[in-house]
Design an enzyme around this catalytic site. Structure first.
Site, mmCIF file in Angstrom:
data_model
loop_
_atom_site.group_PDB
_atom_site.id
_atom_site.type_symbol
_atom_site.label_atom_id
_atom_site.label_comp_id
_atom_site.label_asym_id
_atom_site.label_seq_id
_atom_site.Cartn_x
_atom_site.Cartn_y
_atom_site.Cartn_z
ATOM 1 N N HIS A 50 9.616 3.587 42.270
ATOM 2 C CA HIS A 50 9.324 4.819 42.999
ATOM 3 C C HIS A 50 8.055 4.684 43.824
ATOM 4 O O HIS A 50 7.176 3.893 43.523
ATOM 5 C CB HIS A 50 9.229 6.028 42.065
ATOM 6 C CG HIS A 50 8.202 5.920 40.980
ATOM 7 N ND1 HIS A 50 8.365 5.127 39.875
ATOM 8 C CD2 HIS A 50 6.995 6.521 40.832
ATOM 9 C CE1 HIS A 50 7.310 5.248 39.077
ATOM 10 N NE2 HIS A 50 6.457 6.089 39.651
ATOM 11 N N ASP A 67 6.523 15.778 42.548
ATOM 12 C CA ASP A 67 5.978 15.309 41.273
ATOM 13 C C ASP A 67 5.589 16.550 40.467
ATOM 14 O O ASP A 67 4.897 17.434 40.992
ATOM 15 C CB ASP A 67 4.755 14.430 41.538
ATOM 16 C CG ASP A 67 4.266 13.692 40.302
ATOM 17 O OD1 ASP A 67 4.169 14.318 39.222
ATOM 18 O OD2 ASP A 67 3.963 12.497 40.419
ATOM 19 N N ILE A 68 6.038 16.644 39.225
ATOM 20 C CA ILE A 68 5.718 17.833 38.420
ATOM 21 C C ILE A 68 4.307 17.785 37.838
ATOM 22 O O ILE A 68 3.844 18.761 37.265
ATOM 23 C CB ILE A 68 6.750 18.102 37.300
ATOM 24 C CG1 ILE A 68 6.860 16.927 36.351
ATOM 25 C CG2 ILE A 68 8.093 18.479 37.890
ATOM 26 C CD1 ILE A 68 7.605 17.246 35.070
ATOM 27 N N GLU A 73 4.474 4.034 34.724
ATOM 28 C CA GLU A 73 4.724 5.225 33.916
ATOM 29 C C GLU A 73 6.202 5.537 33.702
ATOM 30 O O GLU A 73 6.569 6.108 32.691
ATOM 31 C CB GLU A 73 3.991 6.443 34.499
ATOM 32 C CG GLU A 73 4.408 6.842 35.901
ATOM 33 C CD GLU A 73 3.797 6.027 37.046
ATOM 34 O OE1 GLU A 73 4.089 6.374 38.197
ATOM 35 O OE2 GLU A 73 3.076 5.051 36.817
#
Length: 128
Positions: free
Chosen positions: A93, A29-30, A88
């Site tokens: 996911h 996850d960035i 989001e």
């Protein structure tokens, strides 16, 4: 238009991939809550996790289990938490989050700002 996650799978957008097979893809996850926060997705674009077929959902969880095991071996933590939010990004996911307390799973926490070098280090440690 394809979701950002579908574009990541196609290689149109770079990611810090940690695992991949024919049907699933896992990447860092960035905007992580903690170091090692990883997203696991089906390659087939489906908005809602419970709209996946039974086989796809079972496969996604089993794939996530392999990734979570590697995270637990690579990142200092008591357990790896798993959550599904899904608001989001319109692509099913799972979030895998190394945790030492339940607070590590709080999505209202400030996100970490990691350097590319830190992401690459974490990626190399987790990569299957």
């Amino acid at each position: 238009m394809a979701s950002i996650f579908s574009r990541i799978v196609k290689g149109e957008i770079p990611s810090y991939k940690v695992a991949e097979d024919e049907y699933y893809y896992a990447f860092l996850d960035i905007n992580p809550l903690v170091k090692g926060h990883t997203l696991v997705i089906p390659k087939r674009e489906v908005d809602y996790v419970f709209d996946l077929t039974d086989e796809e959902l079972a496969g996604l969880v089993l794939f996530a289990k392999k990734v979570a095991k590697k995270i637990g071996e690579s990142i200092e933590c008591k357990k790896v938490g798993m959550t599904v939010m899904g608001l989001e990004v319109p692509h099913a996911h799972i979030h895998l989050i190394p945790m030492n307390s339940e607070k590590d799973m709080n999505f209202s926490n400030k996100k970490l700002e990691l350097t590319p070098e830190e992401f690459i280090d974490i990626q190399k440690r987790i990569q299957l």
